[in-house]
Design an enzyme around this catalytic site. Structure first.
Site, short mmCIF file in Angstrom:
data_model
loop_
_atom_site.label_atom_id
_atom_site.label_comp_id
_atom_site.label_asym_id
_atom_site.label_seq_id
_atom_site.Cartn_x
_atom_site.Cartn_y
_atom_site.Cartn_z
CG HIS A 122 2.55 -12.82 -0.37
ND1 HIS A 122 1.34 -12.62 -0.98
CD2 HIS A 122 2.62 -11.91 0.64
CE1 HIS A 122 0.71 -11.64 -0.38
NE2 HIS A 122 1.46 -11.18 0.60
CD GLU B 155 -1.78 -2.37 1.47
OE1 GLU B 155 -0.73 -2.62 2.08
OE2 GLU B 155 -2.57 -3.26 1.09
N GLY C 19 8.02 -18.55 2.42
CA GLY C 19 8.17 -19.76 1.63
C GLY C 19 7.38 -19.75 0.33
CB THR C 20 4.38 -18.37 -0.81
OG1 THR C 20 4.24 -17.03 -0.30
CG2 THR C 20 3.92 -19.37 0.24
CB ALA D 135 10.73 -4.65 6.81
CB VAL D 136 9.07 -6.90 1.59
CG1 VAL D 136 8.13 -7.99 1.10
CG2 VAL D 136 8.46 -5.54 1.33
CB ILE D 137 10.83 -10.59 5.89
CG1 ILE D 137 11.27 -9.27 6.58
CG2 ILE D 137 11.79 -11.73 6.24
CD1 ILE D 137 11.24 -9.30 8.09
N1 INI Z 1 3.81 -6.44 3.77
C1 INI Z 1 5.02 -5.96 4.19
O1 INI Z 1 5.18 -4.75 4.39
N2 INI Z 1 6.04 -6.82 4.43
C2 INI Z 1 5.91 -8.19 4.22
O2 INI Z 1 6.92 -8.92 4.47
C3 INI Z 1 4.69 -8.68 3.76
N3 INI Z 1 4.53 -10.09 3.54
O3 INI Z 1 5.49 -10.85 3.68
O4 INI Z 1 3.45 -10.57 3.18
C4 INI Z 1 3.63 -7.78 3.54
N4 INI Z 1 2.41 -8.19 3.12
C5 INI Z 1 1.24 -7.39 3.23
C6 INI Z 1 1.02 -6.51 2.02
O5 INI Z 1 1.96 -5.45 1.99
C7 INI Z 1 -0.38 -5.90 2.06
O6 INI Z 1 -0.49 -5.05 3.17
C8 INI Z 1 -1.49 -6.97 2.13
O7 INI Z 1 -1.30 -7.92 1.10
C9 INI Z 1 -2.87 -6.31 1.98
O8 INI Z 1 -2.99 -5.65 0.73
#
Ligand code: INI
Length: 157
Positions: free
Chosen positions: A91, A61, A88-89, A83-85
């Site tokens: 995503h 977002e 295992g998928t 932070a995006v970590i």
């Molecule tokens: N959002 C993050 O900021 N970091 C993550 O590591 C992450 N993972 O791993 O899923 C993540 N997912 C949520 C995504 O940003 C959305 O907020 C969600 O999909 C709703 O739209």
């Protein structure tokens, strides 16, 4: 002495209005990025009244929130933190990819510098290392780049 004119951003005390757009996911890391960015801005003379914090649900977002902030006006630079970590998928790839691409797109579209303080890492350990431990603090780096860009853009005119 050279006659070449060089334009480069300086770290001018107190210049500019900054918005920090902060993803809530992985807050145990992201809050350290935020503290690093705030500390850097303040130590470069930016007054608290020229700093705002906008919370986004997650990294996905962040671009839209940056866009709304840029559209509203009144900010010289946006600092995106999150932070995006990797899990295992696949995503991770989608969230990290859309966040990165979206931020660049909004910055170009609106002519507002957005510094990229979003960690995209393989592990929690890598995230911790980059949020104020042995590999520095990406929030501080993003704030430095925002300060430099504000002055650079001002000088280019
Ligand atoms: N959002 C993050 O900021 N970091 C993550 O590591 C992450 N993972 O791993 O899923 C993540 N997912 C949520 C995504 O940003 C959305 O907020 C969600 O999909 C709703 O739209």
């Amino acid at each position: 002495m050279s006659d070449i004119k060089t334009i480069e951003g300086a770290f001018i005390s107190g210049k500019g209005n900054y918005a920090l757009v902060v993803g809530r996911w992985n807050s145990f890391v992201v809050e350290h990025l935020l503290q690093g960015a705030l500390d850097t801005l303040k130590r470069h003379g930016v007054s608290e009244k020229n700093i705002s914090i906008v919370r986004a649900p997650g990294a996905f977002e962040i671009p839209l929130v940056c866009k709304k902030v840029a559209q509203k006006g009144g900010v010289d630079a946006i600092i995106a933190l999150g932070a995006v970590i990797r899990g295992g998928t696949p995503h991770f790839e989608y969230v990290a990819g859309e966040c990165t691409k979206g931020i660049a797109q909004v910055s170009m579209e609106h002519g507002v510098p957005i510094s990229f303080g979003v960690l995209t890492v393989d592990s929690i350990e890598q995230a911790v290392e980059r949020s104020g431990t042995k590999a520095g603090n990406k929030g501080e780096e993003a704030a430095m780049s925002a300060i430099e860009m504000v002055d650079l853009i001002d000088q280019i005119g």
